[in-house]
Write a protein that holds these residues in place. Structure first.
Motif, PDB file in Angstrom:
ATOM      1  N   GLU A 234     -11.506  48.317 -57.022  1.00 39.52           N
ATOM      2  CA  GLU A 234     -11.166  46.844 -57.507  1.00 39.52           C
ATOM      3  C   GLU A 234     -12.457  46.098 -57.414  1.00 39.52           C
ATOM      4  OE1 GLU A 234      -9.616  46.086 -53.236  1.00 39.52           O
ATOM      5  OE2 GLU A 234      -8.256  46.170 -55.089  1.00 39.52           O
ATOM      6  N   PRO A 235     -12.754  45.356 -58.578  1.00 39.31           N
ATOM      7  CA  PRO A 235     -13.846  44.204 -58.627  1.00 39.31           C
ATOM      8  C   PRO A 235     -13.715  43.137 -57.222  1.00 39.31           C
ATOM      9  CG  PRO A 235     -13.072  44.540 -60.655  1.00 39.31           C
ATOM     10  CD  PRO A 235     -12.082  45.136 -59.807  1.00 39.31           C
ATOM     11  N   THR A 236     -14.925  43.071 -56.558  1.00 41.63           N
ATOM     12  CA  THR A 236     -14.768  42.180 -55.371  1.00 41.63           C
ATOM     13  C   THR A 236     -15.120  40.795 -55.971  1.00 41.63           C
ATOM     14  OG1 THR A 236     -15.033  44.004 -53.896  1.00 41.63           O
ATOM     15  CG2 THR A 236     -15.588  41.634 -53.165  1.00 41.63           C
ATOM     16  N   VAL A 237     -14.413  39.790 -55.920  1.00 39.78           N
ATOM     17  CA  VAL A 237     -14.895  38.392 -56.265  1.00 39.78           C
ATOM     18  C   VAL A 237     -15.007  37.520 -55.245  1.00 39.78           C
ATOM     19  CG1 VAL A 237     -14.034  36.651 -58.007  1.00 39.78           C
ATOM     20  CG2 VAL A 237     -13.524  38.832 -58.550  1.00 39.78           C
ATOM     21  N   ALA A 291     -11.309  44.217 -65.835  1.00 38.62           N
ATOM     22  CA  ALA A 291     -10.496  45.312 -65.139  1.00 38.62           C
ATOM     23  C   ALA A 291      -9.230  45.678 -66.259  1.00 38.62           C
ATOM     24  CB  ALA A 291      -9.657  44.675 -63.932  1.00 38.62           C
ATOM     25  N   LYS A 292      -8.707  44.777 -66.787  1.00 41.06           N
ATOM     26  CA  LYS A 292      -7.811  45.126 -67.982  1.00 41.06           C
ATOM     27  C   LYS A 292      -8.397  45.986 -69.098  1.00 41.06           C
ATOM     28  CE  LYS A 292      -5.059  40.772 -67.532  1.00 41.06           C
ATOM     29  NZ  LYS A 292      -4.828  39.469 -68.209  1.00 41.06           N
ATOM     30  N   PRO A 297      -8.115  48.879 -61.677  1.00 38.49           N
ATOM     31  CA  PRO A 297      -7.371  48.135 -60.439  1.00 38.49           C
ATOM     32  C   PRO A 297      -7.682  46.378 -60.754  1.00 38.49           C
ATOM     33  CG  PRO A 297      -9.182  49.297 -59.459  1.00 38.49           C
ATOM     34  CD  PRO A 297      -9.176  49.929 -60.722  1.00 38.49           C
ATOM     35  N   ALA A 298      -6.651  45.602 -60.402  1.00 37.64           N
ATOM     36  CA  ALA A 298      -7.003  44.285 -60.392  1.00 37.64           C
ATOM     37  C   ALA A 298      -7.869  43.887 -59.364  1.00 37.64           C
ATOM     38  CB  ALA A 298      -5.652  43.549 -60.185  1.00 37.64           C
ATOM     39  N   PRO A 299      -8.810  42.737 -59.803  1.00 40.68           N
ATOM     40  CA  PRO A 299      -9.841  42.331 -58.727  1.00 40.68           C
ATOM     41  C   PRO A 299      -9.361  41.830 -57.477  1.00 40.68           C
ATOM     42  CG  PRO A 299      -9.904  41.199 -60.808  1.00 40.68           C
ATOM     43  CD  PRO A 299      -8.691  42.042 -60.816  1.00 40.68           C
ATOM     44  N   ARG A 300     -10.243  41.917 -56.405  1.00 38.75           N
ATOM     45  CA  ARG A 300      -9.833  41.502 -55.097  1.00 38.75           C
ATOM     46  C   ARG A 300     -10.562  40.054 -54.722  1.00 38.75           C
ATOM     47  NH1 ARG A 300     -11.813  43.226 -49.923  1.00 38.75           N
ATOM     48  NH2 ARG A 300     -13.056  44.717 -51.096  1.00 38.75           N
TER      49      ARG A 300
END
Length: 348
Positions: A234-237, A291-292, A297-300
């Protein structure tokens, strides 16, 4: 027109070189293939159409500029980096390298420079207080960041609203990279005054698109998110994802460079220009859309912030349109959808 493109195997430089060639211009590419940006010691296949010189701008000699009409200077160490131990590499490549280039241009009689600058020279963006108008924000406190309070405030305590940043905004670099980009502008401006040369300083905002480097701390946020998604992560924001940026596609940035190379600037002067889309989006939106598009996976959202991070930097695109006729053409949704499957450079 014969143009030397420094950093011409890199992210932006390679697209500038290709666009110039597409328009019938002669291109000479100079690149040292820094291992922090290139995963292979060999020139990328997309450079094969150009005359390629493997070399460092810090070693540039005037003879390499024989017959050159203009220089498009893209070579630089970029990004947030790791920590202050990066400072010598930034100063060597970005500032000393620019000084060597300018000296060689003077000896060779080349009088036109298009310089890759950056929005990072502004530091925090432009803010307005409901009571006091346009004001500089108070420094963000670590205690506020840790508590999830991310929006800048006025000295009076009011929360500030972000506004578009014009080119004449105060320049307050916050990171080593930002300091070296501003120093590049100062060096180029001094060269222009001494030689009667012309400089367009293109202050790129958050550039994304094909040929970004991957798996490196020197890459932009779009590449970091894409690299995570390619690993199935998941991308980490950071912060709350609400920090505003202007994401501009590399094809638009390349076109801005070519327009600048074609356009005569004022002799003996440096003219800064925001190169941006004019359509701000949050970092959270970028992570969600990517992500879409990648089916990942959706970002975190993790909170926190790096020491040199700023909250909002959104540019005023008007001057670039007035003087170069530049208007970004790639919309955010289409650009991110394309970036999801775009070619990236070999992993570092």
């Amino acid at each position: 027109m014969r143009t030397l493109v420094t950093g011409g195997a890199g992210f932006v430089g390679s697209h500038v070189a290709d666009l110039l060639s597409d328009e019938g211009h002669e291109v000479v590419v100079l690149d040292n293939l820094l291992p922090t940006a290139h995963g292979s010691p060999h020139p990328p296949a997309y450079t094969a159409r150009h005359r390629f010189l493997r070399g460092d701008v810090t070693d540039l000699v005037a003879e390499l500029l024989d017959g050159v009409d203009a220089v498009c200077h893209q070579a630089a160490v970029v990004g947030h980096g790791i920590d202050p131990s990066d400072a010598p590499a930034y100063a060597l490549n970005n500032d000393y390298g620019t000084a060597v280039l300018l000296a060689a241009m003077h000896r060779a009689g080349v009088r036109k420079l298009v310089l890759a600058s950056s929005m990072v020279v502004y530091g925090e963006g432009r803010y307005e207080c409901p009571e006091h108008g346009i004001v500089p924000p108070e420094p963000r406190k670590r205690s506020d960041v840790d508590a999830g309070r991310f929006e800048p405030t006025c000295a009076c305590g009011s929360e500030l609203g972000w506004r578009l940043v014009p080119e004449d905004a105060p320049l307050q670099p916050r990171s080593t990279y930002a300091a070296t980009k501003l120093a590049q502008e100062h060096l180029a401006a001094a060269w222009a005054r001494q030689t009667g040369g012309t400089v367009w300083a293109l202050r790129y905002h958050n550039v994304y698109g094909p040929r970004m480097p991957q798996n490196t701390p020197y890459a932009g946020v779009a590449s970091l998110f894409r690299s995570a998604l390619l690993r199935g992560e998941e991308p980490t924001v950071l912060e709350d994802g609400g920090q505003q940026r202007d994401f501009v596609h590399v094809h638009d940035v390349a076109r801005a460079n070519v327009l600048a190379l074609r356009t005569d600037g004022p002799e003996g002067d440096l003219v800064p220009l925001n190169i941006c889309s004019g359509q701000p989006h949050t970092v959270g939106e970028l992570a969600e859309e990517l992500a879409k598009a990648c089916g990942g996976p959706a970002p975190r959202i993790v909170g926190g912030a790096r020491p040199a991070d700023v909250r909002h930097v959104v540019a005023d695109p008007g001057k670039a349109e007035r003087v170069l006729g530049f208007v970004a053409q790639t919309g955010f949704a289409d650009g991110i959808a394309g970036f999801a499957t775009a070619e990236l450079r070999e992993p570092v």
